[in-house]
Design a protein around this motif. Structure first.
Motif, PDB file in Angstrom:
ATOM      1  N   TYR A 197      -4.866   0.941  -4.766  1.00 36.88           N
ATOM      2  CA  TYR A 197      -3.546   0.577  -4.242  1.00 36.88           C
ATOM      3  C   TYR A 197      -3.409  -0.937  -4.138  1.00 36.88           C
ATOM      4  O   TYR A 197      -4.368  -1.680  -4.337  1.00 36.88           O
ATOM      5  N   THR A 198      -2.204  -1.348  -3.781  1.00 34.52           N
ATOM      6  CA  THR A 198      -1.941  -2.741  -3.423  1.00 34.52           C
ATOM      7  C   THR A 198      -1.316  -2.758  -2.042  1.00 34.52           C
ATOM      8  O   THR A 198      -0.398  -1.978  -1.762  1.00 34.52           O
ATOM      9  N   VAL A 199      -1.816  -3.636  -1.177  1.00 33.11           N
ATOM     10  CA  VAL A 199      -1.244  -3.827   0.153  1.00 33.11           C
ATOM     11  C   VAL A 199      -0.387  -5.089   0.112  1.00 33.11           C
ATOM     12  O   VAL A 199      -0.845  -6.143  -0.333  1.00 33.11           O
ATOM     13  N   ASP A 200       0.847  -4.978   0.560  1.00 33.26           N
ATOM     14  CA  ASP A 200       1.787  -6.107   0.592  1.00 33.26           C
ATOM     15  C   ASP A 200       2.171  -6.366   2.034  1.00 33.26           C
ATOM     16  O   ASP A 200       2.821  -5.535   2.673  1.00 33.26           O
ATOM     17  N   ALA A 201       1.750  -7.512   2.567  1.00 32.53           N
ATOM     18  CA  ALA A 201       2.060  -7.870   3.953  1.00 32.53           C
ATOM     19  C   ALA A 201       3.015  -9.056   3.980  1.00 32.53           C
ATOM     20  O   ALA A 201       2.904  -9.985   3.184  1.00 32.53           O
ATOM     21  N   GLU A 218      -2.230   0.050   9.127  1.00 30.96           N
ATOM     22  CA  GLU A 218      -2.847   1.377   9.090  1.00 30.96           C
ATOM     23  C   GLU A 218      -2.068   2.238   8.109  1.00 30.96           C
ATOM     24  O   GLU A 218      -0.835   2.175   8.048  1.00 30.96           O
ATOM     25  N   PHE A 219      -2.789   3.018   7.319  1.00 28.84           N
ATOM     26  CA  PHE A 219      -2.153   3.932   6.385  1.00 28.84           C
ATOM     27  C   PHE A 219      -2.956   5.224   6.306  1.00 28.84           C
ATOM     28  O   PHE A 219      -4.138   5.266   6.650  1.00 28.84           O
ATOM     29  N   ILE A 220      -2.314   6.275   5.839  1.00 26.46           N
ATOM     30  CA  ILE A 220      -3.016   7.481   5.431  1.00 26.46           C
ATOM     31  C   ILE A 220      -2.806   7.602   3.933  1.00 26.46           C
ATOM     32  O   ILE A 220      -1.698   7.432   3.432  1.00 26.46           O
ATOM     33  N   ALA A 221      -3.889   7.883   3.206  1.00 31.19           N
ATOM     34  CA  ALA A 221      -3.799   7.897   1.750  1.00 31.19           C
ATOM     35  C   ALA A 221      -4.951   8.700   1.164  1.00 31.19           C
ATOM     36  O   ALA A 221      -6.039   8.749   1.738  1.00 31.19           O
ATOM     37  N   PRO A 222      -4.724   9.315   0.002  1.00 30.20           N
ATOM     38  CA  PRO A 222      -5.828   9.959  -0.708  1.00 30.20           C
ATOM     39  C   PRO A 222      -6.674   8.898  -1.405  1.00 30.20           C
ATOM     40  O   PRO A 222      -6.254   7.736  -1.516  1.00 30.20           O
ATOM     41  N   PRO A 223      -7.866   9.244  -1.881  1.00 34.13           N
ATOM     42  CA  PRO A 223      -8.677   8.263  -2.615  1.00 34.13           C
ATOM     43  C   PRO A 223      -7.904   7.696  -3.804  1.00 34.13           C
ATOM     44  O   PRO A 223      -7.131   8.404  -4.457  1.00 34.13           O
ATOM     45  N   GLY A 224      -8.109   6.408  -4.082  1.00 32.52           N
ATOM     46  CA  GLY A 224      -7.416   5.796  -5.209  1.00 32.52           C
ATOM     47  C   GLY A 224      -7.300   4.302  -5.053  1.00 32.52           C
ATOM     48  O   GLY A 224      -7.760   3.702  -4.068  1.00 32.52           O
ATOM     49  N   SER A 284       6.384 -10.050  14.366  1.00 33.50           N
ATOM     50  CA  SER A 284       6.421  -8.705  13.802  1.00 33.50           C
ATOM     51  C   SER A 284       5.934  -8.723  12.360  1.00 33.50           C
ATOM     52  O   SER A 284       6.363  -9.551  11.555  1.00 33.50           O
ATOM     53  N   LEU A 285       5.045  -7.802  12.052  1.00 37.49           N
ATOM     54  CA  LEU A 285       4.402  -7.751  10.751  1.00 37.49           C
ATOM     55  C   LEU A 285       4.859  -6.517   9.990  1.00 37.49           C
ATOM     56  O   LEU A 285       4.961  -5.428  10.547  1.00 37.49           O
ATOM     57  N   ASN A 286       5.150  -6.702   8.712  1.00 32.84           N
ATOM     58  CA  ASN A 286       5.538  -5.601   7.834  1.00 32.84           C
ATOM     59  C   ASN A 286       4.481  -5.457   6.749  1.00 32.84           C
ATOM     60  O   ASN A 286       4.129  -6.443   6.094  1.00 32.84           O
ATOM     61  N   VAL A 287       3.985  -4.248   6.556  1.00 32.79           N
ATOM     62  CA  VAL A 287       2.962  -4.009   5.539  1.00 32.79           C
ATOM     63  C   VAL A 287       3.359  -2.789   4.719  1.00 32.79           C
ATOM     64  O   VAL A 287       3.727  -1.751   5.277  1.00 32.79           O
ATOM     65  N   LYS A 288       3.268  -2.929   3.405  1.00 29.99           N
ATOM     66  CA  LYS A 288       3.600  -1.833   2.506  1.00 29.99           C
ATOM     67  C   LYS A 288       2.366  -1.418   1.707  1.00 29.99           C
ATOM     68  O   LYS A 288       1.539  -2.258   1.346  1.00 29.99           O
ATOM     69  N   LEU A 289       2.284  -0.131   1.420  1.00 32.86           N
ATOM     70  CA  LEU A 289       1.273   0.386   0.513  1.00 32.86           C
ATOM     71  C   LEU A 289       1.973   0.708  -0.800  1.00 32.86           C
ATOM     72  O   LEU A 289       2.970   1.437  -0.812  1.00 32.86           O
ATOM     73  N   ILE A 290       1.460   0.143  -1.897  1.00 26.41           N
ATOM     74  CA  ILE A 290       2.154   0.223  -3.187  1.00 26.41           C
ATOM     75  C   ILE A 290       1.286   0.933  -4.220  1.00 26.41           C
ATOM     76  O   ILE A 290       0.085   0.658  -4.345  1.00 26.41           O
ATOM     77  N   VAL A 291       1.913   1.846  -4.955  1.00 28.36           N
ATOM     78  CA  VAL A 291       1.266   2.558  -6.054  1.00 28.36           C
ATOM     79  C   VAL A 291       2.145   2.428  -7.291  1.00 28.36           C
ATOM     80  O   VAL A 291       3.338   2.731  -7.232  1.00 28.36           O
ATOM     81  N   ASP A 292       1.578   1.958  -8.390  1.00 27.48           N
ATOM     82  CA  ASP A 292       2.330   1.848  -9.647  1.00 27.48           C
ATOM     83  C   ASP A 292       3.655   1.111  -9.461  1.00 27.48           C
ATOM     84  O   ASP A 292       4.696   1.498 -10.014  1.00 27.48           O
ATOM     85  N   GLY A 293       3.638   0.070  -8.642  1.00 30.24           N
ATOM     86  CA  GLY A 293       4.829  -0.740  -8.448  1.00 30.24           C
ATOM     87  C   GLY A 293       5.846  -0.171  -7.489  1.00 30.24           C
ATOM     88  O   GLY A 293       6.921  -0.747  -7.319  1.00 30.24           O
ATOM     89  N   ARG A 294       5.526   0.945  -6.821  1.00 21.92           N
ATOM     90  CA  ARG A 294       6.480   1.549  -5.901  1.00 21.92           C
ATOM     91  C   ARG A 294       5.867   1.690  -4.521  1.00 21.92           C
ATOM     92  O   ARG A 294       4.686   2.030  -4.356  1.00 21.92           O
ATOM     93  N   MET A 299      -2.948  -7.713  -1.546  1.00 24.65           N
ATOM     94  CA  MET A 299      -4.386  -7.488  -1.538  1.00 24.65           C
ATOM     95  C   MET A 299      -4.693  -6.148  -2.190  1.00 24.65           C
ATOM     96  O   MET A 299      -4.114  -5.124  -1.822  1.00 24.65           O
ATOM     97  N   PRO A 300      -5.603  -6.129  -3.181  1.00 27.50           N
ATOM     98  CA  PRO A 300      -5.984  -4.840  -3.764  1.00 27.50           C
ATOM     99  C   PRO A 300      -6.779  -4.020  -2.747  1.00 27.50           C
ATOM    100  O   PRO A 300      -7.533  -4.562  -1.941  1.00 27.50           O
ATOM    101  N   LEU A 301      -6.583  -2.720  -2.775  1.00 25.71           N
ATOM    102  CA  LEU A 301      -7.258  -1.831  -1.835  1.00 25.71           C
ATOM    103  C   LEU A 301      -7.719  -0.584  -2.577  1.00 25.71           C
ATOM    104  O   LEU A 301      -6.926   0.076  -3.245  1.00 25.71           O
ATOM    105  N   THR A 302      -8.996  -0.289  -2.467  1.00 22.56           N
ATOM    106  CA  THR A 302      -9.544   0.935  -3.046  1.00 22.56           C
ATOM    107  C   THR A 302      -9.992   1.854  -1.919  1.00 22.56           C
ATOM    108  O   THR A 302     -10.862   1.481  -1.116  1.00 22.56           O
TER     109      THR A 302
END
Length: 531
Positions: free
Chosen positions: A327-331, A319-325, A296-306, A341-344
């Motif tokens: 982010y950091t992906v934490d798996a 998979e995520f839904i997000a506006p342009p910007g 089982s894999l857990n992945v978080k999308l992080i903005v400004d440390g949250r 991993m940085p994500l733009t």
């Protein structure tokens, strides 16, 4: 100063002292000499950002304000304490980066109900700072009291970065209520928009009646016809520092980072943008080569440390839904190291395929099915020394913990009960106490550290099983590398971590300790299967 609570207190005090130093009679160069006088630092300062190990800590100082007058300072309501924090400083603004050494008074959090071990003594902490207009940023690395960050981009799980903004003249208190206004890409009010703190999807677990998994908005609120939503200021500090705002019908979104500094006027506007569906693959070559599935894999999308979104999957994807910007992906998985991993997310796209995320297997993951190595780096024992080789024929739980770790301390009663019920029925428990500063190197030194826990949490009971004492200090120059010894040997990345070893002496994997009611039946099942 080993707990997060103590570390944050120390850092805040250091931040305060930077302001006080600049307000005093010390030397000034560069920005300070050219653009600012003493009057620039007198007044009230408000938190705009606070991260510890890359994670936001704004909620801890949500209602705090820093008052500076001459060389004096006072920080109010830190952790709700009725007393102000105070201290002094040594500043070198000519250094590059500018340096600050903090010498501050101790503080008793036990006065507001915290455990006595969370009180801290007077000490000195080195840091760096920069001042730009009415914005102050400081950085500390609290892995070691003697370590000063080399730059503001320093990384590490005990690196702290704080930013203050100066409050406008006449500021007295925070607003009681905040009006959140949402607009669409066209600038018009967005009515009926969902507002929450994070979104969640369990991708491979169908809903009731086999329904397709969808993004869940727990405890979501909705904007009114004029696109506004009123929220109590205190509510925002208790977990609502980051908002997820979405119009599911129009597929528009925004992530809003709130802070005490940007809410002083009692209003905040969020502009929605077209959302993008982001997807990607996650894999671990080491794990596959060893013949193990990722699990089982857990992945978080992080903005400004949250964290703003959480995605769980059984099949190595995210998979995520997000506006342009940006982010950091934490798996992470149960036995794989956190991988960031940085994500733009580009503008103008409804779908975006991210680069694959490559995870690194922890030693614990690769130890599965192999003989458990004897613990290295043991400096002493609390209780009689023991070796895994002497425990063949029994299941063994190896618990990595520390007196400074609240979850570790709270889990100990369950381990004590497991020992009491099953020590003579085929189960052995070994504790591995990890001391972050490497100071607890004898049983005699451990005893005063756990005395309060025994009295208040462990029902007066002592540790009934042997505990190996190991250092948790980081290795390498300036402590820049990972922790060594038994921690590195078993790939322990968080505390507590309990490892299960089978009767043949082979590593089974991590065994999560929850509470005795849940854990006792699990152990009974293991011992029954062994027969």
């Amino acid at each position: 100063m080993r707990t997060l609570l103590k570390l944050l207190v120390a850092v805040v005090l250091a931040t305060i002292t930077v302001c006080a130093a600049q307000a005093g009679d010390g030397p000034r160069t560069g920005v300070e000499t050219a653009h600012a006088g003493v009057e620039r630092f007198a007044g009230v300062w408000i938190f705009d950002a606070a991260t510890y190990g890359g994670k936001s800590q704004l909620s801890r100082v949500w209602e705090s304000k820093l008052t500076v007058a001459g060389g004096a300072f006072a920080l109010s309501k830190f952790f709700g304490h009725p007393k102000d924090l105070k201290g002094r400083f040594t500043l070198d603004p000519a250094a590059s980066p500018k340096t600050i050494d903090m010498h501050f008074e101790g503080f008793k959090l036990s006065e507001i109900g915290a455990q006595p071990e969370n009180d801290f003594e007077a000490c000195t902490i080195p840091g760096i700072f920069k001042l730009e207009s009415d914005r102050l940023t400081i950085c500390f690395d609290l892995e070691s009291r003697a370590k000063r960050p080399r730059g503001f981009d320093a990384k590490g799980d005990r690196v702290v970065r704080l930013t203050f903004s100066k409050a406008p003249a006449g500021f007295r208190e925070f607003p009681k209520e905040i009006t959140l206004k949402t607009t669409g890409p066209d600038g018009k009010p967005a009515a009926g928009v969902m507002v929450t703190t994070s979104i969640i999807m369990f991708a491979d677990w169908p809903g009731p009646d086999g329904a397709k998994p969808e993004w869940k908005f727990y405890q979501a609120l909705k904007t009114t016809a004029d696109g506004t939503l009123k929220l109590p200021y205190g509510k925002l500090g208790s977990g609502w520092c980051m908002l997820v705002v979405r119009d599911p019908e129009r597929k528009q979104m925004a992530f809003a980072t709130l802070s005490p500094a940007n809410l002083l006027r009692g209003k905040f506007t969020v502009a929605l943008q077209p959302e993008c569906r982001v997807s990607g693959d996650v894999f671990c070559e080491e794990l596959y080569a060893a013949g193990f599935a990722m699990g089982s894999l857990n992945v978080k999308l992080i903005v400004d440390g949250r964290e703003v979104a959480y995605f769980a999957s059984k099949h190595g994807r995210f998979e995520f839904i997000a506006p342009p910007g940006a982010y950091t992906v934490d798996a992470y998985t149960k036995e794989l190291r956190d991988t960031f991993m940085p994500l733009t997310v580009p503008a103008g796209k409804a779908e975006f395929r991210a680069d694959p995320l490559r995870m690194i297997a922890s030693p614990l993951a690769l130890l599965r099915g192999k003989p458990a190595p004897e613990l290295t780096g043991v400096v002493a024992w609390h209780g009689a020394p023991v070796k895994f080789a002497d425990l063949k024929g029994r299941y063994v739980l190896v618990d990595f913990w520390g007196y400074w770790c609240v979850p570790c301390v709270n889990a100990m009663p369950a381990l004590i009960e497991l020992h009491e019920k099953f020590a003579d029925k085929g189960l052995a428990i070994i504790g591995v106490h990890v001391d972050l500063d490497g100071e607890v190197d004898t049983a005699a030194k451990l005893e005063p550290k756990i005395a309060g826990h025994k009295k208040k949490i462990w029902n007066g009971k002592d540790l009934p099983f042997p505990v190996a004492l190991v250092s948790g200090k980081r290795e390498g120059e300036d402590g820049a590398n990972a922790r060594g010894g038994a921690v590195a040997q078993y790939g322990i990345g968080s505390f507590p971590t309990t490892v299960l070893i089978d009767p043949e002496g082979k590593v089974v994997g991590e065994f999560t300790i929850r509470d005795a009611k849940y854990d006792v039946p699990r152990i009974e099942k293991l011992l029954k299967e062994k027969k």
